[in-house]
Design a protein around this motif. Structure first.
Motif, mmCIF file in Angstrom:
data_model
loop_
_atom_site.group_PDB
_atom_site.id
_atom_site.type_symbol
_atom_site.label_atom_id
_atom_site.label_comp_id
_atom_site.label_asym_id
_atom_site.label_seq_id
_atom_site.Cartn_x
_atom_site.Cartn_y
_atom_site.Cartn_z
ATOM 1 N N UNK A 132 29.818 -6.212 -7.443
ATOM 2 C CA UNK A 132 30.872 -5.240 -7.702
ATOM 3 C C UNK A 132 30.796 -4.785 -9.152
ATOM 4 N N UNK A 133 30.286 -3.593 -9.338
ATOM 5 C CA UNK A 133 30.225 -2.999 -10.670
ATOM 6 C C UNK A 133 31.475 -2.142 -10.878
ATOM 7 N N UNK A 134 31.330 -1.003 -11.513
ATOM 8 C CA UNK A 134 32.482 -0.144 -11.812
ATOM 9 C C UNK A 134 31.999 1.241 -12.192
ATOM 10 N N UNK A 135 32.836 2.227 -11.950
ATOM 11 C CA UNK A 135 32.534 3.562 -12.445
ATOM 12 C C UNK A 135 32.350 3.537 -13.966
ATOM 13 N N UNK A 136 33.006 2.567 -14.627
ATOM 14 C CA UNK A 136 32.893 2.433 -16.075
ATOM 15 C C UNK A 136 31.481 2.105 -16.528
ATOM 16 N N UNK A 137 30.607 1.730 -15.609
ATOM 17 C CA UNK A 137 29.211 1.462 -15.969
ATOM 18 C C UNK A 137 28.544 2.707 -16.560
ATOM 19 N N UNK A 138 29.052 3.881 -16.230
ATOM 20 C CA UNK A 138 28.488 5.113 -16.796
ATOM 21 C C UNK A 138 29.218 5.528 -18.064
ATOM 22 N N UNK A 139 30.160 4.686 -18.538
ATOM 23 C CA UNK A 139 30.838 4.935 -19.801
ATOM 24 C C UNK A 139 32.328 5.148 -19.642
ATOM 25 N N UNK A 140 33.117 4.497 -20.503
ATOM 26 C CA UNK A 140 34.567 4.682 -20.532
ATOM 27 C C UNK A 140 35.086 4.192 -21.874
ATOM 28 N N UNK A 141 35.998 4.925 -22.452
ATOM 29 C CA UNK A 141 36.584 4.568 -23.745
ATOM 30 C C UNK A 141 37.246 3.192 -23.657
ATOM 31 N N UNK A 142 37.059 2.383 -24.666
ATOM 32 C CA UNK A 142 37.575 1.006 -24.818
ATOM 33 C C UNK A 142 36.878 -0.012 -23.917
ATOM 34 N N UNK A 143 35.755 0.326 -23.343
ATOM 35 C CA UNK A 143 35.137 -0.569 -22.363
ATOM 36 C C UNK A 143 33.761 -1.083 -22.802
ATOM 37 N N UNK A 144 33.540 -1.300 -24.089
ATOM 38 C CA UNK A 144 32.227 -1.729 -24.566
ATOM 39 C C UNK A 144 31.692 -2.935 -23.778
ATOM 40 N N UNK A 145 32.435 -4.036 -23.778
ATOM 41 C CA UNK A 145 31.950 -5.258 -23.126
ATOM 42 C C UNK A 145 31.947 -5.114 -21.608
ATOM 43 N N UNK A 151 27.251 -2.375 -16.188
ATOM 44 C CA UNK A 151 25.987 -1.640 -16.103
ATOM 45 C C UNK A 151 24.822 -2.603 -15.911
ATOM 46 N N UNK A 152 24.914 -3.778 -16.514
ATOM 47 C CA UNK A 152 23.875 -4.789 -16.335
ATOM 48 C C UNK A 152 23.697 -5.189 -14.884
ATOM 49 N N UNK A 153 24.780 -5.145 -14.132
ATOM 50 C CA UNK A 153 24.701 -5.470 -12.703
ATOM 51 C C UNK A 153 23.762 -4.526 -11.963
ATOM 52 N N UNK A 154 23.730 -3.262 -12.384
ATOM 53 C CA UNK A 154 22.891 -2.283 -11.691
ATOM 54 C C UNK A 154 21.418 -2.648 -11.814
ATOM 55 N N UNK A 155 20.982 -2.957 -13.029
ATOM 56 C CA UNK A 155 19.585 -3.342 -13.227
ATOM 57 C C UNK A 155 19.250 -4.648 -12.555
ATOM 58 N N UNK A 156 20.198 -5.575 -12.590
ATOM 59 C CA UNK A 156 19.974 -6.871 -11.969
ATOM 60 C C UNK A 156 19.822 -6.717 -10.457
ATOM 61 N N UNK A 157 20.692 -5.923 -9.852
ATOM 62 C CA UNK A 157 20.642 -5.729 -8.398
ATOM 63 C C UNK A 157 19.361 -5.038 -7.970
ATOM 64 N N UNK A 158 18.921 -4.047 -8.719
ATOM 65 C CA UNK A 158 17.693 -3.338 -8.356
ATOM 66 C C UNK A 158 16.481 -4.265 -8.462
ATOM 67 N N UNK A 159 16.491 -5.141 -9.464
ATOM 68 C CA UNK A 159 15.416 -6.121 -9.612
ATOM 69 C C UNK A 159 15.413 -7.101 -8.445
ATOM 70 N N UNK A 160 16.587 -7.633 -8.125
ATOM 71 C CA UNK A 160 16.674 -8.568 -7.002
ATOM 72 C C UNK A 160 16.286 -7.900 -5.694
ATOM 73 N N UNK A 161 16.677 -6.633 -5.531
ATOM 74 C CA UNK A 161 16.338 -5.924 -4.294
ATOM 75 C C UNK A 161 14.832 -5.896 -4.086
ATOM 76 N N UNK A 162 14.081 -5.649 -5.152
ATOM 77 C CA UNK A 162 12.628 -5.615 -5.064
ATOM 78 C C UNK A 162 12.063 -7.003 -4.762
ATOM 79 N N UNK A 163 12.604 -8.013 -5.426
ATOM 80 C CA UNK A 163 12.090 -9.368 -5.251
ATOM 81 C C UNK A 163 12.393 -9.941 -3.871
#
Length: 246
Positions: A132-145, A151-163
């Motif tokens: 469960x990621x968030x629309x904030x993965x593409x950017x939102x004020x006050x949401x640095x962390x 957003x890290x979840x997106x890359x992680x999921x795509x990597x796992x999908x391939x593996x």
């Protein structure tokens, strides 16, 4: 792979005691799954196939212990990592301790839980993982962390999908936009001008409900949907392709 129709589905849902997570549990139970909720609080769902385990997923050792216990007791072949917190702050006020905590919750616990249940998924040659990621993965004020870890979840999921694709295991992401939950109202006061302005800025002109997200999760966890992996589904009323006024 065994027949998908004959698979006994057993799911872990993190953050299953409230909000989106609770509704996901209810939908999976309705879909015929046995469900284990991992959350800081007891999941108050009256169903014979619902099991509740209380754990703080920001505590690495507690997470590892709970993951091992769940994997030993249940043949888990579905994982929905829904638990999350925001800890919003403008850049000058961002605390690195908050970043560490969100890395542990959003990313670290996802890895620990997946590693614990992978042997069963591989043995069954069937698995469904939804992060469960968030629309904030593409950017939102006050949401640095928050944005960084979501957003890290997106890359992680795509990597796992391939593996994991050759093992019969799919990995996908659901990224909700504004959804009416306690967390939402911790940020935006109910029935406020700010809430009305937000609703007006959403292309579909409404704020989402937990059931909107749960239906997306049900799609990705369905055994029949074995040809969809490595994908991100924004359940956001169109806010991921337009402006969002907070």
């Amino acid at each position: 792979m065994s027949s998908e129709a004959s698979i006994s589905r057993v799911a872990i849902v993190t953050g299953g005691s409230a909000g989106i997570g609770k509704v996901i549990c209810e939908h999976l139970l309705r879909d015929g799954c046995e469900v284990i909720s991992l959350s800081r609080r007891h999941a108050d769902i009256d169903h014979p196939k619902l099991h509740s385990m209380e754990v703080d997923l920001m505590d690495r050792q507690a997470t590892l212990q709970a993951a091992a216990e769940a994997a030993k007791k249940f043949e888990v072949n579905t994982l929905v990592h829904n638990a999350g917190v925001i800890r919003g702050a403008l850049l000058p006020e961002v605390k690195l301790d908050d970043l560490d905590a969100l890395v542990e919750l959003h990313l670290g616990s996802a890895i620990a839980l997946t590693q614990a249940v992978l042997p069963t998924m591989k043995a069954q040659r069937f698995g469904r993982i939804v992060l469960m990621s968030s629309r904030a993965a593409v950017g939102a004020v006050t949401r640095t962390s928050y944005s960084a870890t979501k957003a890290g979840m997106l890359g992680m999921a795509r990597t796992w999908a391939l593996e994991l694709a050759p093992e019969g295991i799919t990995v996908n992401v659901v990224a909700p936009g504004p959804i009416r939950t306690d967390m939402f109202y911790d940020v935006i006061p109910a029935d406020s001008e700010r809430e009305r302005a937000l609703q007006a800025s959403i292309p579909v002109r409404r704020i989402g409900e937990s059931a909107d997200v749960a239906r997306a999760v049900s799609f990705f966890t369905d055994p029949a949907n074995s040809y969809v992996t490595g994908q991100v589904l924004y359940v956001c009323g169109g806010t991921s392709v337009g402006a969002l006024t907070l």
